[in-house]
Enzyme design. Sequence first.
Site, mmCIF file in Angstrom:
data_model
loop_
_atom_site.group_PDB
_atom_site.id
_atom_site.type_symbol
_atom_site.label_atom_id
_atom_site.label_comp_id
_atom_site.label_asym_id
_atom_site.label_seq_id
_atom_site.Cartn_x
_atom_site.Cartn_y
_atom_site.Cartn_z
ATOM 1 N N GLY A 1 0.810 -1.210 0.000
ATOM 2 C CA GLY A 1 0.000 0.000 0.000
ATOM 3 C C GLY A 1 0.844 1.260 0.000
ATOM 4 O O GLY A 1 1.925 1.306 0.588
ATOM 5 N N ARG B 1 1.232 -5.071 -5.273
ATOM 6 C CA ARG B 1 1.320 -6.346 -4.565
ATOM 7 C C ARG B 1 1.485 -7.413 -5.631
ATOM 8 O O ARG B 1 1.131 -7.199 -6.784
ATOM 9 C CB ARG B 1 0.081 -6.588 -3.706
ATOM 10 C CG ARG B 1 -0.069 -5.573 -2.585
ATOM 11 C CD ARG B 1 -1.302 -5.855 -1.744
ATOM 12 N NE ARG B 1 -1.379 -4.957 -0.588
ATOM 13 C CZ ARG B 1 -1.938 -3.758 -0.590
ATOM 14 N NH1 ARG B 1 -2.463 -3.300 -1.724
ATOM 15 N NH2 ARG B 1 -1.973 -3.013 0.489
ATOM 16 N N ASP C 1 4.358 -4.701 6.456
ATOM 17 C CA ASP C 1 4.555 -6.074 6.929
ATOM 18 C C ASP C 1 4.678 -7.073 5.782
ATOM 19 O O ASP C 1 5.587 -7.911 5.766
ATOM 20 C CB ASP C 1 3.383 -6.464 7.840
ATOM 21 C CG ASP C 1 3.538 -7.852 8.418
ATOM 22 O OD1 ASP C 1 4.419 -8.034 9.267
ATOM 23 O OD2 ASP C 1 2.779 -8.761 8.008
ATOM 24 N N THR D 1 3.940 2.665 6.057
ATOM 25 C CA THR D 1 2.549 2.219 6.053
ATOM 26 C C THR D 1 1.734 3.081 6.991
ATOM 27 O O THR D 1 2.165 3.356 8.118
ATOM 28 C CB THR D 1 2.413 0.745 6.484
ATOM 29 O OG1 THR D 1 1.033 0.432 6.718
ATOM 30 C CG2 THR D 1 3.211 0.440 7.740
ATOM 31 N N ASP E 1 -0.840 2.197 8.465
ATOM 32 C CA ASP E 1 -1.436 1.347 9.495
ATOM 33 C C ASP E 1 -0.649 1.367 10.803
ATOM 34 O O ASP E 1 -1.190 1.059 11.863
ATOM 35 C CB ASP E 1 -1.544 -0.103 9.006
ATOM 36 C CG ASP E 1 -2.402 -0.230 7.761
ATOM 37 O OD1 ASP E 1 -3.324 0.587 7.596
ATOM 38 O OD2 ASP E 1 -2.141 -1.143 6.954
ATOM 39 N N ASP F 1 1.607 -0.714 11.873
ATOM 40 C CA ASP F 1 1.514 -2.049 12.461
ATOM 41 C C ASP F 1 2.809 -2.843 12.330
ATOM 42 O O ASP F 1 2.797 -4.078 12.306
ATOM 43 C CB ASP F 1 0.366 -2.832 11.819
ATOM 44 C CG ASP F 1 0.529 -2.991 10.304
ATOM 45 O OD1 ASP F 1 1.449 -2.367 9.728
ATOM 46 O OD2 ASP F 1 -0.274 -3.729 9.705
ATOM 47 N N ARG G 1 -6.263 -1.868 8.849
ATOM 48 C CA ARG G 1 -6.304 -3.334 8.787
ATOM 49 C C ARG G 1 -6.659 -3.898 10.169
ATOM 50 O O ARG G 1 -7.666 -3.528 10.744
ATOM 51 C CB ARG G 1 -4.981 -3.902 8.272
ATOM 52 C CG ARG G 1 -4.670 -3.512 6.834
ATOM 53 C CD ARG G 1 -3.626 -4.428 6.222
ATOM 54 N NE ARG G 1 -2.414 -4.523 7.034
ATOM 55 C CZ ARG G 1 -1.419 -5.361 6.778
ATOM 56 N NH1 ARG G 1 -1.512 -6.194 5.753
ATOM 57 N NH2 ARG G 1 -0.347 -5.390 7.537
#
Length: 319
Positions: free
Chosen positions: A10, A71, A102, A125, A127, A129, A171
């Site tokens: 992303g 991706r 990730d 990212t 996110d 995460d 996510r």
Amino acid sequence: MSLGIICSGGDAPGMNPAIKKFVDYVYEKGETPYFIYNGLEGLIDGEIVPARHKDVAGIVHRGGAIIRSSRSKRFYDYEYRKKAYENLQKHDIDGLVVLGGDGSFRAMDRLSHEFRLNFVGIPTTIDNDIYGTDTCIGVDTALNVIRDALDKIRDTASTFSRAFVVEVMGRECGYLAAVSAITSGAEICLIPEADFNKNVAAEHLKREIREGRSYILSIVSEGTKMTNELAEWLESEIGMETRITVLGHIQRGGSPTVNDRMLAFEFTVRAVDHLLQSENSNKVMVVEKGAYGMKEIDEIVGNRYRIDPELLGMLNRLD
């Protein structure tokens, strides 16, 4: 020495500042920078070209990534991973800077176990995460995009005496939702890492409504999959007309904030310096409590990011 840069997964605001710093700094060090276009798919297809200063002129303020990202399902197959590695060798690329999250780091971890790959990952990212780092490139910009949207939504919520349920990205990680709820003064926040006690929330909200509250702002992390359920509950249990707003991909766009630009610059310079001194690096850049460092890729992908307990504790004090 030739170094390449690739964006994978992303997109996140701050990729372009990192790309510009990569090109400028590699040239400053007397080496040759390469672009790998279209992420892992481009790596497999050999979309690798030398980068020039003019390619990165005037891109620091732009969101997205000029070399694009992707991706790749093909990367799951060994034959395509082998092809990707051979493409790096064809261009004599000795080191690789990987902007991603990730999934991207897991892909590099797999590749580095199969081939002699010299790379440094840069957490990129929205996110937030990634294990081992307090923040990632793109997070600050995304939070500011969300903040701006929430400020506007609160205006209309208060005007029409409505409840609003705002879904944000992340996510399976509730970081964006948690920080946004705290800093916007939301009344409700739903994240995957914490249970939502409807009875306690109902008692609290009904009491405030009796005391004059006329609107409710709720933030929901997409990972909970409870956006519609919460909206229905607010109407049926709390008795307030409710609207849903899904912020979606606007959170990925926009001009990177000063913080994200500085983070991109610092990560990139340190990543390049390390690659120029190493022949077999499998590291990921991190920042912890304001200090920059590196961790082994195995440690990053072998552990799961967890939200700071103090942040979770602050959610219990929403009012």
